[in-house]
Scaffold this motif. Sequence first.
Motif, PDB file in Angstrom:
ATOM      1  N   GLY A 102       0.174  -1.806  -0.296  1.00  0.00           N
ATOM      2  CA  GLY A 102       0.108   0.116  -0.086  1.00  0.00           C
ATOM      3  C   GLY A 102       0.862   1.573  -0.585  1.00  0.00           C
ATOM      4  N   SER A 103       2.052   1.116   0.600  1.00  0.00           N
ATOM      5  CA  SER A 103       3.090   2.057   0.791  1.00  0.00           C
ATOM      6  C   SER A 103       4.062   1.756  -0.158  1.00  0.00           C
ATOM      7  N   THR A 104       4.998   3.310  -0.874  1.00  0.00           N
ATOM      8  CA  THR A 104       6.128   3.249  -1.845  1.00  0.00           C
ATOM      9  C   THR A 104       7.033   4.150  -1.114  1.00  0.00           C
ATOM     10  N   TYR A 105       8.590   4.308  -1.366  1.00  0.00           N
ATOM     11  CA  TYR A 105       9.194   4.772  -1.242  1.00  0.00           C
ATOM     12  C   TYR A 105      10.812   5.524  -1.866  1.00  0.00           C
ATOM     13  N   TYR A 106      10.187   5.781  -1.914  1.00  0.00           N
ATOM     14  CA  TYR A 106      11.853   6.106  -3.664  1.00  0.00           C
ATOM     15  C   TYR A 106      13.068   7.088  -2.887  1.00  0.00           C
ATOM     16  N   ALA A 107      14.198   6.578  -3.799  1.00  0.00           N
ATOM     17  CA  ALA A 107      14.992   7.970  -3.400  1.00  0.00           C
ATOM     18  C   ALA A 107      15.118   8.944  -4.283  1.00  0.00           C
ATOM     19  N   ASP A 108      15.925  10.020  -4.028  1.00  0.00           N
ATOM     20  CA  ASP A 108      14.903  11.343  -5.124  1.00  0.00           C
ATOM     21  C   ASP A 108      15.422  11.171  -6.282  1.00  0.00           C
ATOM     22  N   SER A 109      16.821  10.289  -6.459  1.00  0.00           N
ATOM     23  CA  SER A 109      17.614   9.978  -7.229  1.00  0.00           C
ATOM     24  C   SER A 109      16.584   9.581  -8.557  1.00  0.00           C
ATOM     25  N   VAL A 110      15.478   7.896  -8.045  1.00  0.00           N
ATOM     26  CA  VAL A 110      14.868   7.114  -9.164  1.00  0.00           C
ATOM     27  C   VAL A 110      13.650   7.511  -8.853  1.00  0.00           C
ATOM     28  N   LYS A 111      13.562   8.470  -7.912  1.00  0.00           N
ATOM     29  CA  LYS A 111      11.710   9.196  -8.371  1.00  0.00           C
ATOM     30  C   LYS A 111      11.032   9.000  -9.606  1.00  0.00           C
ATOM     31  N   GLY A 112       9.834   8.871 -10.299  1.00  0.00           N
ATOM     32  CA  GLY A 112      10.103   9.293 -11.088  1.00  0.00           C
ATOM     33  C   GLY A 112      10.738   8.058 -12.200  1.00  0.00           C
ATOM     34  N   ARG A 113      11.120   7.531 -12.160  1.00  0.00           N
ATOM     35  CA  ARG A 113      12.079   6.824 -12.910  1.00  0.00           C
ATOM     36  C   ARG A 113      11.538   5.065 -12.298  1.00  0.00           C
ATOM     37  N   PHE A 114      12.116   4.465 -11.442  1.00  0.00           N
ATOM     38  CA  PHE A 114      11.723   3.772 -11.355  1.00  0.00           C
ATOM     39  C   PHE A 114      10.359   3.168 -10.113  1.00  0.00           C
ATOM     40  N   THR A 115       9.719   1.970 -10.546  1.00  0.00           N
ATOM     41  CA  THR A 115       8.614   1.497  -9.709  1.00  0.00           C
ATOM     42  C   THR A 115       9.131   0.285  -8.856  1.00  0.00           C
ATOM     43  N   ILE A 116       8.515   0.306  -7.575  1.00  0.00           N
ATOM     44  CA  ILE A 116       8.550  -1.298  -6.861  1.00  0.00           C
ATOM     45  C   ILE A 116       7.530  -1.829  -6.954  1.00  0.00           C
ATOM     46  N   SER A 117       7.325  -2.769  -6.636  1.00  0.00           N
ATOM     47  CA  SER A 117       5.999  -3.601  -6.712  1.00  0.00           C
ATOM     48  C   SER A 117       6.081  -5.019  -6.098  1.00  0.00           C
ATOM     49  N   ARG A 118       5.252  -5.383  -5.593  1.00  0.00           N
ATOM     50  CA  ARG A 118       5.097  -6.886  -4.585  1.00  0.00           C
ATOM     51  C   ARG A 118       3.962  -7.815  -5.506  1.00  0.00           C
ATOM     52  N   ASP A 119       3.987  -8.866  -5.639  1.00  0.00           N
ATOM     53  CA  ASP A 119       3.103 -10.212  -5.814  1.00  0.00           C
ATOM     54  C   ASP A 119       3.263 -11.344  -4.689  1.00  0.00           C
ATOM     55  N   ASN A 120       2.378 -11.230  -3.332  1.00  0.00           N
ATOM     56  CA  ASN A 120       2.132 -11.812  -1.940  1.00  0.00           C
ATOM     57  C   ASN A 120       1.790 -13.153  -2.616  1.00  0.00           C
ATOM     58  N   ALA A 121       0.937 -13.720  -3.593  1.00  0.00           N
ATOM     59  CA  ALA A 121       0.959 -14.685  -4.419  1.00  0.00           C
ATOM     60  C   ALA A 121       1.882 -15.417  -4.612  1.00  0.00           C
ATOM     61  N   LYS A 122       3.273 -14.775  -5.485  1.00  0.00           N
ATOM     62  CA  LYS A 122       4.293 -15.285  -6.085  1.00  0.00           C
ATOM     63  C   LYS A 122       5.513 -15.001  -4.991  1.00  0.00           C
ATOM     64  N   ASN A 123       5.385 -14.666  -3.719  1.00  0.00           N
ATOM     65  CA  ASN A 123       6.486 -14.833  -3.345  1.00  0.00           C
ATOM     66  C   ASN A 123       7.594 -13.548  -3.867  1.00  0.00           C
ATOM     67  N   THR A 124       7.156 -12.621  -4.647  1.00  0.00           N
ATOM     68  CA  THR A 124       7.995 -11.808  -5.059  1.00  0.00           C
ATOM     69  C   THR A 124       7.832 -10.744  -5.614  1.00  0.00           C
ATOM     70  N   VAL A 125       9.164 -10.030  -4.824  1.00  0.00           N
ATOM     71  CA  VAL A 125       8.828  -8.099  -5.420  1.00  0.00           C
ATOM     72  C   VAL A 125      10.066  -8.186  -6.966  1.00  0.00           C
ATOM     73  N   TYR A 126       9.705  -6.568  -7.299  1.00  0.00           N
ATOM     74  CA  TYR A 126       9.896  -6.079  -8.568  1.00  0.00           C
ATOM     75  C   TYR A 126      10.360  -5.101  -8.104  1.00  0.00           C
ATOM     76  N   LEU A 127      11.727  -4.195  -9.372  1.00  0.00           N
ATOM     77  CA  LEU A 127      11.861  -2.834 -10.034  1.00  0.00           C
ATOM     78  C   LEU A 127      11.901  -3.073 -11.188  1.00  0.00           C
ATOM     79  N   GLN A 128      10.546  -2.036 -11.295  1.00  0.00           N
ATOM     80  CA  GLN A 128      10.920  -1.633 -12.692  1.00  0.00           C
ATOM     81  C   GLN A 128      11.358  -0.284 -13.004  1.00  0.00           C
ATOM     82  N   MET A 129      12.527  -0.382 -14.107  1.00  0.00           N
ATOM     83  CA  MET A 129      13.543   0.485 -13.904  1.00  0.00           C
ATOM     84  C   MET A 129      13.475   1.021 -15.208  1.00  0.00           C
TER      85      MET A 129
END
Length: 127
Positions: free
Chosen positions: A56-83
């Motif tokens: 429900g909440s995400t946090y980003y370093a200023d250097s990547v804000k607006g370019r990177f997206t973190i997400s997770r799928d708890n059903a798949k036990n996986t977290v992603y970083l779209q860059m």
Amino acid sequence: QVQLVESGGGLVQAGGSLRLSCAASGRTFSTRAMGWFRQAPGKEREFVAAITWTGGSTYYADSVKGRFTISRDNAKNTVYLQMNSLKPEDTAVYSCAAHDSSYYSSTYVQDDDYAYWGQGTQVTVSS
């Protein structure tokens, strides 16, 4: 215990995109916040992004804000970083980490908030 394995790194030209994945094993993944950190040669490890256990909440370093997206799928036990819109200064070893505490915490951006770490995956951005 949580075991973490990253994948998806590689060589990309500036302006390109990569999607990192972090597969977790262990029953407590879905109750822990997850983070991505990176370390470039000769530099300290730095925070990149974090996501709470519900997503429900995400946090980003200023250097990547607006370019990177973190997400997770708890059903798949996986977290992603779209860059996206990658820059040469994004070149580093990227590691995922599972938070030391279950459920909510007051801090997510310090590396000592995290108890479990993957081995990392290399991301190289050419100019």
